[in-house]
Write an enzyme that holds these catalytic residues in place. Structure first.
Site, short mmCIF file in Angstrom:
data_model
loop_
_atom_site.label_atom_id
_atom_site.label_comp_id
_atom_site.label_asym_id
_atom_site.label_seq_id
_atom_site.Cartn_x
_atom_site.Cartn_y
_atom_site.Cartn_z
N CYS A 4 12.24 3.53 0.23
CA CYS A 4 11.32 2.61 0.29
C CYS A 4 11.47 1.32 -0.43
O CYS A 4 11.60 1.33 -1.46
CB CYS A 4 9.87 3.48 -0.16
SG CYS A 4 8.43 2.09 -0.28
N HIS A 99 0.05 -1.53 0.42
CA HIS A 99 0.06 -2.80 0.01
C HIS A 99 -1.19 -3.74 0.52
O HIS A 99 -1.73 -3.56 1.62
CB HIS A 99 1.28 -3.54 0.15
CG HIS A 99 1.41 -3.63 1.80
ND1 HIS A 99 2.09 -2.72 2.47
CD2 HIS A 99 1.48 -4.75 2.71
CE1 HIS A 99 2.39 -2.95 3.85
NE2 HIS A 99 2.07 -4.21 3.67
#
Ligand code: AMP
Length: 113
Positions: A4, A99
């Site tokens: 990631c 996010h």
């Protein structure tokens, strides 16, 4: 999570243009800004997206919004800014680590992010 990119930025394994970090949260500038000011605010913990927010991890989301308020003041975004979180590819999510886009610094159009 091993592959990631946002986990790697949070861990300092790859560079990110960070503006804030603490034990729970990291904020950095988006590589391809959609507005004059375009930050991403993420939890250090790997959470794929909003579908994975639950009672066990939601405190970090509240903290993210405290950080957003603090950064908005520091970056003088009081006139107006936008927070966006795309959830899953159908909504345009391309990085599968939760996010929040923070967009500001100019008059925003409805199509940004
Ligand atoms: P989304 O499409 O909502 O998943 O948003 C992902 C965002 O991450 C995009 O706006 C990208 O420009 C941004 N992005 C991808 N890789 C990086 C990186 N290494 N540093 C900063 N921003 C990135």
């Amino acid at each position: 999570m091993n592959d990631c990119i946002f986990c790697k930025i949070a861990a300092g394994e790859i560079p990110g243009n960070k503006v804030y970090e603490d034990d729970q949260v990291v904020a950095f500038y988006d590589l391809n800004p959609a507005a004059k000011v375009h930050l991403l605010v993420i939890p250090r913990e790997h959470i794929a997206n909003m579908m994975e927010i639950n009672a066990a991890n939601s405190a970090v989301v509240a903290h993210i919004f405290e950080v957003i308020a603090k950064l908005a003041k520091e970056l003088k975004l009081e006139k107006g800014f936008r927070v966006v979180s795309n959830c899953n590819a159908y909504a345009g999510q391309s990085v599968f680590h939760l996010h929040f886009h923070v967009l500001g610094g100019e008059q925003l159009s409805l199509t940004m992010c």
